[in-house]
Design an enzyme around this catalytic site. Structure first.
Site, PDB file in Angstrom:
ATOM      1  N   HIS A 142       3.494  35.856  14.035  1.00  0.00           N
ATOM      2  CA  HIS A 142       2.595  36.330  12.980  1.00  0.00           C
ATOM      3  C   HIS A 142       2.933  35.762  11.599  1.00  0.00           C
ATOM      4  O   HIS A 142       2.220  36.040  10.640  1.00  0.00           O
ATOM      5  CB  HIS A 142       2.619  37.860  12.909  1.00  0.00           C
ATOM      6  CG  HIS A 142       1.807  38.528  13.976  1.00  0.00           C
ATOM      7  ND1 HIS A 142       1.994  38.275  15.313  1.00  0.00           N
ATOM      8  CD2 HIS A 142       0.796  39.435  13.898  1.00  0.00           C
ATOM      9  CE1 HIS A 142       1.140  39.002  16.023  1.00  0.00           C
ATOM     10  NE2 HIS A 142       0.406  39.711  15.184  1.00  0.00           N
ATOM     11  N   HIS A 183     -28.554  13.269  28.831  1.00  0.00           N
ATOM     12  CA  HIS A 183     -27.972  14.261  27.921  1.00  0.00           C
ATOM     13  C   HIS A 183     -27.499  13.630  26.626  1.00  0.00           C
ATOM     14  O   HIS A 183     -27.895  14.061  25.537  1.00  0.00           O
ATOM     15  CB  HIS A 183     -26.807  14.981  28.610  1.00  0.00           C
ATOM     16  CG  HIS A 183     -26.228  16.098  27.798  1.00  0.00           C
ATOM     17  ND1 HIS A 183     -25.513  15.898  26.638  1.00  0.00           N
ATOM     18  CD2 HIS A 183     -26.259  17.441  27.974  1.00  0.00           C
ATOM     19  CE1 HIS A 183     -25.134  17.060  26.141  1.00  0.00           C
ATOM     20  NE2 HIS A 183     -25.572  18.018  26.942  1.00  0.00           N
ATOM     21  N   HIS A 207     -28.970  12.296  21.662  1.00  0.00           N
ATOM     22  CA  HIS A 207     -29.166  13.188  22.805  1.00  0.00           C
ATOM     23  C   HIS A 207     -30.660  13.472  22.967  1.00  0.00           C
ATOM     24  O   HIS A 207     -31.178  14.429  22.385  1.00  0.00           O
ATOM     25  CB  HIS A 207     -28.414  14.501  22.595  1.00  0.00           C
ATOM     26  CG  HIS A 207     -26.934  14.331  22.447  1.00  0.00           C
ATOM     27  ND1 HIS A 207     -26.368  13.819  21.298  1.00  0.00           N
ATOM     28  CD2 HIS A 207     -25.907  14.604  23.291  1.00  0.00           C
ATOM     29  CE1 HIS A 207     -25.050  13.791  21.446  1.00  0.00           C
ATOM     30  NE2 HIS A 207     -24.749  14.255  22.642  1.00  0.00           N
ATOM     31  N   GLU A 215     -12.026  36.892  14.631  1.00  0.00           N
ATOM     32  CA  GLU A 215     -11.787  36.102  13.420  1.00  0.00           C
ATOM     33  C   GLU A 215     -12.752  34.926  13.293  1.00  0.00           C
ATOM     34  O   GLU A 215     -13.295  34.661  12.214  1.00  0.00           O
ATOM     35  CB  GLU A 215     -10.340  35.592  13.406  1.00  0.00           C
ATOM     36  CG  GLU A 215      -9.286  36.672  13.311  1.00  0.00           C
ATOM     37  CD  GLU A 215      -8.853  37.221  14.658  1.00  0.00           C
ATOM     38  OE1 GLU A 215      -7.939  38.055  14.688  1.00  0.00           O
ATOM     39  OE2 GLU A 215      -9.439  36.797  15.690  1.00  0.00           O
TER      40      GLU A 215
END
Length: 670
Positions: A480, A267, A26, A418
């Site tokens: 869960h 890019h 890149h 998280e």
């Protein structure tokens, strides 16, 4: 003396030449950010190429890690041990210049940045670690911890959701020594992010307003190729001490490429030989590929200035040592990553105490008790939870909020973040002086997974704590209840996963994670209470080997039951029933399959004798990982479907996690 533009052009040509030689990479981002990098590294960065681990250095993170040749060029030009041959070997096997920056390869690379957004999040963790370590060690007249964390990032980092998690928290924490540079070039792989030809794009955010809302200080730079404007922006950012700063630099991707600059063409692909030649003409660089004039090297060389800055820091540290000798010794110990001299003695004494108490408690509570036992010995522990402290039980009696006055705490309230928490922990560990641990429900390890992978890839000491480890959490239901999570965590290379069966194994798993210096550990704890299991001192010592014989029989066993976590008690009780029926049964507790697998063959065979092929494993989770232990003659008592919402006891009965079912499976293999 070369001009600023000439110095920046050295980054451009080295980057495009390395990508061209590899025919992969890149070039656009390094060419577009070269002017910003030149000002930052030549005028502001405190670093010493001769000692990349000098504690007083500033930290530099390239969050848009696909532009890796930017940081490799900077390290090479400023004098790090990264010779031109390594730039020529960009993206080649065993080089120090892999496709994305990797911690532990090129000296001076502070973190592994590939997945977008994690670099900025690592940087937030580094900035928090700097402020916390400063609060713990700096004293009036003695500032030994005082560095900036600088981070480059692009549109991709800002589009990734983790950047919201981390940057929101950084603003809340007022991390004033974190300075980010946003490469606002309007280009990603698919084209113009803000759209073209009247068609809206895919990144229309007002980034300055977004960061103002987070509580950041925002500085616009209309021309990111104007060195004076960049310098003024950095001065302003450094003057703001109560907010992190983001400098929004409008740049042209691939600057200097007459046919490809400002386009997605540059890019993620080499420019091509013809275009590289045109770049040389356009920017006035009459030198061959990988040829850098002596005066350019001299203009970049940071060895003398770096040595001077480190010498000044060393002098200040010696004055600090003369007044605070114990603090100075403690600082050196923690930065080196060494554990206290009395660690083994006190840790082993605590484990012996836990064994003597013989408590029947949830392993998450046993984990908290262990933190209360180990915490006073380990001031380097930096804990936290993703808004579940009361459930994860990660707060111990000596915890103090890192945001409290003085910033000398040891506990982070990460909020419901998280992924952000886990990647910040990586930054904290990389900064040095801390052993981070952070917790959530095991189900939500899914949100954090890529940060765990990065920790394992970088081989850093991090401790990921997960509670509510199975259908045993009960009424919250299948959304869960982790079924496949433990198995997939075990599949991460270099990750030590522990699922202890009682308070003793919980304490030993914490001790093992703390002592591990070549990678992270995952500790998985139960919501429900677990019975204490009697064991000898030799068995306690054997826990550290990941698997061991917990109950045995005279002579060769007829069958072996292998279990982990809350299911070990089932295995022990099933063995008792089978023994009463005249069968010879061995029970193996395997709190860590990863650690057990790393043992030598003779030890593994002593625990699981090859001659005994009648084997049954028991774990309330997916079965795939257990077949390698039980073999084709064995059976696995597990769960290859989602759970249900009901009290835990009912669920265990419903899905066959009973003594009678374990007995039946053993009898079936005999």
């Amino acid at each position: 003396m070369p001009s600023r533009r000439e110095l920046a052009n050295a980054i451009r040509v080295l980057s495009m030449d390395a990508v061209q030689k590899a025919n992969s990479g890149h070039p656009g981002a390094p060419m577009g950010m070269a002017d910003i990098a030149e000002v930052l590294w030549n005028d502001y960065m405190d670093h010493n190429p001769a000692n990349p681990k000098w504690p007083g250095r500033d930290r530099f993170v390239l969050s848009n890690g696909h532009g890796s040749m930017l940081v490799y060029s900077l390290l090479h030009l400023t004098g790090y041990d990264l010779p031109i041959e390594e730039l020529k070997n960009f993206r080649q096997l065993h080089s120090k210049t892999p496709g994305h920056p990797e911690y532990g390869y090129a000296p001076g690379v502070e973190t592994t940045t590939g997945p977008l957004g994690q670099g900025i999040t690592n940087a937030v963790g580094m900035a928090l670690a700097e402020r916390t370590l400063a609060g713990q060690f700096n004293r009036p007249g003695h500032t030994i911890v005082d560095n900036y964390t600088y981070v480059f990032l692009g549109d991709g980092c800002l589009m990734e959701g983790i950047s919201h998690e981390a940057c929101s928290l950084a603003g809340s924490m007022k991390l004033g020594k974190l300075i980010a540079f946003y490469d606002d070039n309007n280009i990603s792989i698919d084209g113009e992010v803000r759209g073209e030809h009247g068609v809206p794009g895919w990144f229309m955010d007002d980034t300055p307003k977004r960061f103002e809302a987070y509580g950041w200080h925002v500085i616009p730079v209309v021309d990111g190729h104007d060195a004076d404007a960049v310098k003024a922006a950095i001065e302003e950012a450094r003057s703001v001490t109560d907010k992190p700063s983001i400098i929004c630099c409008q740049t042209t991707i691939g600057w200097g490429s007459p046919n490809k600059q400002g386009k997605e063409d540059c890019h993620g692909a080499a420019l091509g030989e013809d275009e590289c030649a045109l770049v040389r003409v356009t920017i006035g660089w009459p030198h061959e590929a990988f040829e850098v004039p002596k005066e350019i090297y001299e203009g970049w060389d940071a060895n003398d200035s770096g040595a001077k800055k480190e010498a000044e820091w060393n002098e200040a540290f010696e004055k600090y040592r003369s007044e605070y000798p114990e603090l100075a010794a403690e600082f050196e110990r923690r930065v080196a990553g060494d554990l206290p001299n009395d660690w083994q003695e006190k840790a082993n004494a605590f484990i012996a105490e836990v064994n003597s108490k013989a408590e029947n408690i949830a392993s998450r509570k046993a984990s908290q008790n262990t933190l209360n036992g180990f915490g006073p010995v380990l001031p380097e522990l930096l804990g936290g939870s993703a808004d579940l402290a009361g459930s994860n039980l990660t707060i111990w009696s000596g915890c103090k909020d890192v945001n409290a006055p003085g910033h000398d705490g040891n506990y982070v309230y990460y909020g419901v973040r998280e992924f952000g928490m886990s990647a910040m922990m990586n930054g904290e560990a990389l900064y040095g002086g801390f052993i981070p641990y952070g917790a959530t429900f095991e189900m939500f390890s899914e949100y954090a997974r890529n940060a765990l992978r990065m920790a394992a890839l970088m081989k850093i000491r991090n401790i990921f704590v997960y509670t509510h480890d199975s259908i045993g959490l009960g009424e919250d239901g299948p959304t869960h209840q982790p079924v496949e999570q433990t198995a997939t965590l075990r599949m991460i290379p270099n990750m030590a996963v522990w699922r202890p069966c009682d308070a003793v194994e919980s304490a030993v798993s914490w001790k093992s994670a703390i002592e591990r210096v070549d990678g992270p550990s995952t500790l998985i704890f139960s919501r429900q209470g677990l019975p204490h299991i009697e064991r000898s001192q030799d068995q306690i010592d054997a826990i550290t080997r990941g698997g061991y014989v917990l109950r045995d029989c005279d002579g060769q066993a007829d069958a072996i039951i292998i279990a982990t976590g809350s299911e070990v008690d089932l295995a022990v009780k099933a063995a008792e029933q089978l023994t009463a029926k005249g069968k010879k049964i061995r029970v193996v507790s395997m709190p860590s399959t990863n650690v057990f697998d790393a043992q030598d063959q003779s030890y593994r065979d002593s625990v699981l004798p090859p001659a005994v092929t009648q084997r049954v494993s028991v774990e309330a989770g997916c079965t795939d990982g257990w077949w390698k232990y039980v073999g084709s003659n064995g059976k696995v008592v597990g769960l290859d479907h989602f759970g249900e919402s009901a009290p835990a006891g009912e669920l265990f009965k419903e899905f066959g996690f009973t003594v009678d079912n374990v007995v039946a499976n053993v009898e079936a293999v005999l």
